[in-house]
Design a protein around this motif. Structure first.
Motif, PDB file in Angstrom:
ATOM      1  N   LEU A  40       0.838  -1.295   0.187  1.00  0.00           N
ATOM      2  CA  LEU A  40      -0.025  -0.026  -0.121  1.00  0.00           C
ATOM      3  C   LEU A  40       0.563   1.247  -0.083  1.00  0.00           C
ATOM      4  N   GLY A  41       2.014   1.208   0.802  1.00  0.00           N
ATOM      5  CA  GLY A  41       2.926   2.310   0.671  1.00  0.00           C
ATOM      6  C   GLY A  41       3.476   2.643  -0.762  1.00  0.00           C
ATOM      7  N   SER A  42       4.059   1.631  -1.357  1.00  0.00           N
ATOM      8  CA  SER A  42       4.614   1.697  -2.596  1.00  0.00           C
ATOM      9  C   SER A  42       3.494   2.274  -3.638  1.00  0.00           C
ATOM     10  N   MET A  43       2.290   1.705  -3.468  1.00  0.00           N
ATOM     11  CA  MET A  43       1.314   2.355  -4.491  1.00  0.00           C
ATOM     12  C   MET A  43       0.931   3.919  -4.152  1.00  0.00           C
ATOM     13  N   ALA A  44       0.982   4.241  -2.838  1.00  0.00           N
ATOM     14  CA  ALA A  44       0.512   5.384  -2.489  1.00  0.00           C
ATOM     15  C   ALA A  44       1.756   6.373  -3.050  1.00  0.00           C
ATOM     16  N   LEU A  45       2.966   5.760  -3.008  1.00  0.00           N
ATOM     17  CA  LEU A  45       4.247   6.666  -3.336  1.00  0.00           C
ATOM     18  C   LEU A  45       4.180   6.989  -4.956  1.00  0.00           C
ATOM     19  N   LEU A  46       3.853   5.746  -5.673  1.00  0.00           N
ATOM     20  CA  LEU A  46       3.655   5.679  -7.028  1.00  0.00           C
ATOM     21  C   LEU A  46       2.568   6.763  -7.484  1.00  0.00           C
ATOM     22  N   VAL A  47       1.297   6.995  -6.922  1.00  0.00           N
ATOM     23  CA  VAL A  47       0.340   7.668  -7.139  1.00  0.00           C
ATOM     24  C   VAL A  47       0.637   9.155  -6.838  1.00  0.00           C
ATOM     25  N   LEU A  48       1.504   9.385  -5.826  1.00  0.00           N
ATOM     26  CA  LEU A  48       1.906  10.667  -5.449  1.00  0.00           C
ATOM     27  C   LEU A  48       2.878  10.971  -6.342  1.00  0.00           C
ATOM     28  N   LEU A  49       3.868  10.523  -6.912  1.00  0.00           N
ATOM     29  CA  LEU A  49       4.704  10.903  -7.851  1.00  0.00           C
ATOM     30  C   LEU A  49       3.813  11.097  -9.233  1.00  0.00           C
ATOM     31  N   TRP A  50       3.106  10.353  -9.662  1.00  0.00           N
ATOM     32  CA  TRP A  50       2.260  10.480 -10.742  1.00  0.00           C
ATOM     33  C   TRP A  50       1.413  11.787 -10.948  1.00  0.00           C
ATOM     34  N   GLU A  51       1.100  12.146  -9.626  1.00  0.00           N
ATOM     35  CA  GLU A  51       0.091  13.521  -9.560  1.00  0.00           C
ATOM     36  C   GLU A  51       1.264  14.608  -9.693  1.00  0.00           C
ATOM     37  N   ILE A  52       2.332  14.620  -9.149  1.00  0.00           N
ATOM     38  CA  ILE A  52       3.403  15.703  -8.993  1.00  0.00           C
ATOM     39  C   ILE A  52       3.633  15.871 -10.570  1.00  0.00           C
ATOM     40  N   THR A  53       4.201  14.655 -10.978  1.00  0.00           N
ATOM     41  CA  THR A  53       4.577  14.612 -12.765  1.00  0.00           C
ATOM     42  C   THR A  53       3.068  15.442 -13.475  1.00  0.00           C
ATOM     43  N   SER A  54       2.137  15.117 -13.072  1.00  0.00           N
ATOM     44  CA  SER A  54       0.992  15.521 -14.162  1.00  0.00           C
ATOM     45  C   SER A  54       0.940  16.922 -13.774  1.00  0.00           C
ATOM     46  N   ARG A  55       1.100  17.647 -12.621  1.00  0.00           N
ATOM     47  CA  ARG A  55       0.931  18.808 -12.208  1.00  0.00           C
ATOM     48  C   ARG A  55       2.319  19.600 -12.710  1.00  0.00           C
ATOM     49  N   LEU A  56       3.501  19.058 -12.746  1.00  0.00           N
ATOM     50  CA  LEU A  56       4.536  19.818 -13.406  1.00  0.00           C
ATOM     51  C   LEU A  56       4.317  20.040 -14.796  1.00  0.00           C
ATOM     52  N   SER A  57       3.672  18.815 -15.518  1.00  0.00           N
ATOM     53  CA  SER A  57       3.561  18.865 -16.995  1.00  0.00           C
ATOM     54  C   SER A  57       2.323  19.792 -17.283  1.00  0.00           C
ATOM     55  N   GLY A  58       1.835  20.570 -16.550  1.00  0.00           N
ATOM     56  CA  GLY A  58       0.754  21.208 -16.828  1.00  0.00           C
ATOM     57  C   GLY A  58      -0.358  20.635 -17.199  1.00  0.00           C
ATOM     58  N   LYS A  59      -0.646  19.280 -16.681  1.00  0.00           N
ATOM     59  CA  LYS A  59      -1.918  18.717 -17.103  1.00  0.00           C
ATOM     60  C   LYS A  59      -1.916  18.019 -18.600  1.00  0.00           C
ATOM     61  N   SER A 251      -5.769   9.473 -26.365  1.00  0.00           N
ATOM     62  CA  SER A 251      -6.403   9.305 -25.335  1.00  0.00           C
ATOM     63  C   SER A 251      -5.389   8.729 -24.316  1.00  0.00           C
ATOM     64  N   LEU A 252      -4.807   9.622 -23.747  1.00  0.00           N
ATOM     65  CA  LEU A 252      -3.345   9.091 -22.810  1.00  0.00           C
ATOM     66  C   LEU A 252      -4.142   8.525 -21.602  1.00  0.00           C
ATOM     67  N   GLU A 253      -5.386   8.770 -21.177  1.00  0.00           N
ATOM     68  CA  GLU A 253      -5.916   8.130 -20.014  1.00  0.00           C
ATOM     69  C   GLU A 253      -6.074   6.679 -20.696  1.00  0.00           C
ATOM     70  N   ARG A 254      -6.495   6.470 -21.663  1.00  0.00           N
ATOM     71  CA  ARG A 254      -6.541   5.004 -22.053  1.00  0.00           C
ATOM     72  C   ARG A 254      -5.200   4.261 -22.033  1.00  0.00           C
ATOM     73  N   VAL A 255      -4.265   4.734 -22.726  1.00  0.00           N
ATOM     74  CA  VAL A 255      -2.825   4.478 -22.478  1.00  0.00           C
ATOM     75  C   VAL A 255      -2.279   4.190 -21.327  1.00  0.00           C
ATOM     76  N   ILE A 256      -2.337   4.859 -20.224  1.00  0.00           N
ATOM     77  CA  ILE A 256      -1.938   4.897 -18.958  1.00  0.00           C
ATOM     78  C   ILE A 256      -2.699   3.700 -18.425  1.00  0.00           C
ATOM     79  N   SER A 257      -4.085   3.758 -18.405  1.00  0.00           N
ATOM     80  CA  SER A 257      -4.894   2.466 -17.955  1.00  0.00           C
ATOM     81  C   SER A 257      -4.435   1.247 -18.540  1.00  0.00           C
ATOM     82  N   ALA A 258      -4.046   1.100 -19.801  1.00  0.00           N
ATOM     83  CA  ALA A 258      -3.531  -0.322 -20.278  1.00  0.00           C
ATOM     84  C   ALA A 258      -2.210  -0.377 -19.497  1.00  0.00           C
ATOM     85  N   ILE A 259      -1.328   0.587 -19.472  1.00  0.00           N
ATOM     86  CA  ILE A 259      -0.193   0.238 -18.675  1.00  0.00           C
ATOM     87  C   ILE A 259      -0.108  -0.211 -17.360  1.00  0.00           C
ATOM     88  N   VAL A 260      -1.116   0.410 -16.675  1.00  0.00           N
ATOM     89  CA  VAL A 260      -1.417  -0.069 -15.407  1.00  0.00           C
ATOM     90  C   VAL A 260      -1.774  -1.537 -15.388  1.00  0.00           C
TER      91      VAL A 260
END
Length: 284
Positions: A40-59, A251-260
């Motif tokens: 759970l901790g590793s998944m939370a860290l991954l989601v946090l890094l993902w959110e930070i990267t998304s914000r830095l990229s201007g969404k 559709s990057l959302e579908r791409v990322i969903s497929a990656i997951v």
């Protein structure tokens, strides 16, 4: 007296203050909770890094929340089939897994006997090792034109890529495991006059089995990784085609969903082989 003894035993068993789990149950529960916490901790860290990267990229990169809606849309109806180029995510994964296991099993049928021959016979090792070392680093995509030239069809060509790239880890690990059999084991087999078949089944294969399983585990991981790139080239169906088609649809959302999903399936396959590895060991 017997009634008092029975009453005492009953009190000791049923008394809340005296109830206790066996020590191995406690250790198993503690280890399970620890592993769950780390997961759970590793998944939370991954989601946090993902959110930070998304914000830095201007969404420009979709964040976890926007991707979650698309992910749920994919997994809530995974088996729909509206034609060759519009299938549910489960059907895409099944198509990819079929190709992966076809190529992987064909590779295992060749790799295990070849690895045993290289480990047992110095002549075979000296003959085949240069071939293995030359072909092993070749990019999987470089084999695709060869597959098309030989089979004249993208389906068999894709399986050929899986076959040729999943060979090498199993060959190398099997050869190493067979060649590392202790000399004492060979001497004992010679003293008891084991036939070649008995030596193979009672000494060689049991000792080399953990190495073979490790090679198969690595080969399957490579096969699952290669299938995505292969299906991007071949088109049709499969999770690789789904990723490329989603990118073409912007559709990057579908791409990322497929990656997951690719990662989750890969994790399940790896854990399965890890479980088998733990179950089998020499003398076990």
């Amino acid at each position: 007296m017997s009634e008092q003894l029975e009453q005492g035993v009953t009190n000791r068993v049923l008394s809340p203050g005296r109830l206790a789990l066996p020590s191995h149950w406690k250790n198993g529960l503690r280890n399970g909770l620890r592993k769950t916490g780390y997961l759970l901790g590793s998944m939370a860290l991954l989601v946090l890094l993902w959110e930070i990267t998304s914000r830095l990229s201007g969404k420009s990169l979709p964040g976890p929340m926007s991707t979650l809606a698309t992910f749920w849309e994919l997994v809530s109806d995974p088996f729909y089939d509206f034609g060759p180029n519009d299938k549910g995510i489960a059907l895409q994964l099944i198509a990819s897994l079929q190709r992966v296991f076809a190529g992987f099993l064909l590779g295992a049928l060749v790799a295990v006997p070849l690895g045993i021959a290289m480990g047992v016979t110095p002549f075979c090792r000296q003959l085949f090792d240069p071939i293995v070392q030359v072909l092993r680093p070749v990019s999987p995509l470089a084999w695709f034109p060869i597959g098309l030239a030989v089979f004249h069809s993208v389906g068999p060509a894709t399986i050929f890529i899986i076959f040729i790239t999943s060979l090498w880890p199993t060959v190398v690990n099997t050869a190493f495991g067979v060649s590392s059999i202790p000399k004492d084991h060979r001497n004992v087999a010679a003293v008891f006059r084991f036939s070649k078949w008995k030596f193979l089944t009672k000494v060689l294969l049991p000792y080399a089995l953990p190495y073979i399983l490790t090679g198969l585990r690595l080969s399957l991981g490579i096969a699952w990784m290669v299938i995505v790139a292969a299906e991007m080239l071949s088109g049709g169906t499969g999770i690789g085609f789904f990723v490329w088609d989603s990118w073409n649809s912007l559709s990057l959302e579908r791409v990322i969903s497929a990656i997951v999903l690719i990662g989750l399936v890969g994790l399940i396959l790896d854990r399965f082989f890890h479980y088998i590895e733990k179950r089998f060991s020499y003398g076990g």
